[in-house]
Design an enzyme around this catalytic site. Structure first.
Site, PDB file in Angstrom:
ATOM      1  N   ASP A  28      -6.163  85.306  69.447  1.00  0.00           N
ATOM      2  CA  ASP A  28      -6.119  84.397  68.291  1.00  0.00           C
ATOM      3  C   ASP A  28      -4.752  83.726  68.215  1.00  0.00           C
ATOM      4  O   ASP A  28      -3.759  84.269  68.700  1.00  0.00           O
ATOM      5  CB  ASP A  28      -6.212  85.164  66.957  1.00  0.00           C
ATOM      6  CG  ASP A  28      -7.351  86.113  66.890  1.00  0.00           C
ATOM      7  OD1 ASP A  28      -8.336  85.884  67.575  1.00  0.00           O
ATOM      8  OD2 ASP A  28      -7.219  87.084  66.114  1.00  0.00           O
TER       9      ASP A  28
HETATM   10  N1  URA Z   1      -8.804  91.106  68.310  1.00  0.00           N
HETATM   11  C1  URA Z   1      -8.404  90.233  67.382  1.00  0.00           C
HETATM   12  O1  URA Z   1      -8.720  90.369  66.214  1.00  0.00           O
HETATM   13  N2  URA Z   1      -7.637  89.195  67.771  1.00  0.00           N
HETATM   14  C2  URA Z   1      -7.253  89.009  69.049  1.00  0.00           C
HETATM   15  O2  URA Z   1      -6.548  88.033  69.349  1.00  0.00           O
HETATM   16  C3  URA Z   1      -7.683  89.928  70.001  1.00  0.00           C
HETATM   17  C4  URA Z   1      -8.458  90.979  69.613  1.00  0.00           C
END
Ligand code: URA
Length: 232
Positions: free
Chosen positions: A104
């Site tokens: 993310d």
């Molecule tokens: N889980 C999440 O919530 N975000 C990420 O970027 C990777 C795994």
């Protein structure tokens, strides 16, 4: 054998139109001889531009320390991306360099990038169960009851049909934990913890399969041999 103008365009050197100009200008040699026809079928290993062999002809695999604030999408409407950290020529390649899975925007840490689509499919397939380690800080105290719950393989997330695969949770501090996942659902770490009343404040991935981020600084990448994930 590959068509010369297409080869240069696909490796990100220039457009096909510009490749014709480069060839006409004598900048390109094939087996040591100045090329004179842009449509010639060539062995890529024998081609040089400005006296240099072609850049990363066999493909690329990179480990990047993603800083927060960048997305892993190629869609510029989603904001600045990790691809902006790469040399401009690599950003023009076809097949394009893409991330193996995603982190993310607000997550930092280890992300692999490659132009090898087979590798992307293999390493993101849940079937292969590649372990990924995340370090999370959360907004409220973690209960030890989360350890067996996450390990049980029964945790259902909202709008999902299958429970999460068993995951290993280590509680490191009252509001800090390490979570090992073998799948990669959308916002999985945040959603797993939020489902138990713990909002994630910071999230960082330190490991992907056997690869550790180590001391690679945020925003930096290093190349890995393509054989790093050779089939076993
Ligand atoms: N889980 C999440 O919530 N975000 C990420 O970027 C990777 C795994």
């Amino acid at each position: 054998m590959r068509r010369l103008d297409q080869l240069l365009a696909n490796l990100g050197y220039c457009s096909r139109r510009d490749a014709r100009a480069w060839i006409a200008g004598g900048r390109v040699t094939v087996a040591g001889v100045v090329a004179d026809y842009f449509g010639e079928k060539v062995d890529p290993a024998t081609v040089q531009v400005d006296g240099e062999p072609l850049d990363r002809l066999e493909g690329l695999l990179l480990m990047l320390h993603k800083p927060t604030g960048l997305v892993c999408s190629h869609d510029s409407r989603e904001g600045p991306s990790v691809y902006g950290l790469l040399p401009p020529r690599w950003r023009q390649r076809n097949p394009q360099i893409t991330s193996i899975g995603r982190l993310d925007k607000d997550t930092s840490g280890l992300i692999l990038l490659t132009d090898q689509s087979e590798l992307v499919h293999r390493l993101t397939s849940p079937k292969h169960k590649v372990p990924k380690i995340y370090r999370a800080t959360v907004s409220s105290d973690l209960s030890p009851a989360l350890i067996p719950l996450f390990a049980s393989g029964t945790l259902m997330l909202k709008d999902e049909k299958e429970p999460c695969a068993p995951a290993e949770l280590k509680i490191i501090g009252p509001r800090e934990a390490e979570l090992t996942l073998t799948e990669g659902r959308y916002h999985q770490v945040r959603r797993m913890l939020a489902s138990q009343g713990c909002e994630v404040v910071t999230l960082h991935r330190s490991r992907f399969g056997h690869l550790e981020l180590g001391d690679l600084p945020a925003g930096q990448w290093r190349e890995l041999p393509l054989e790093e994930f050779a089939r076993t």
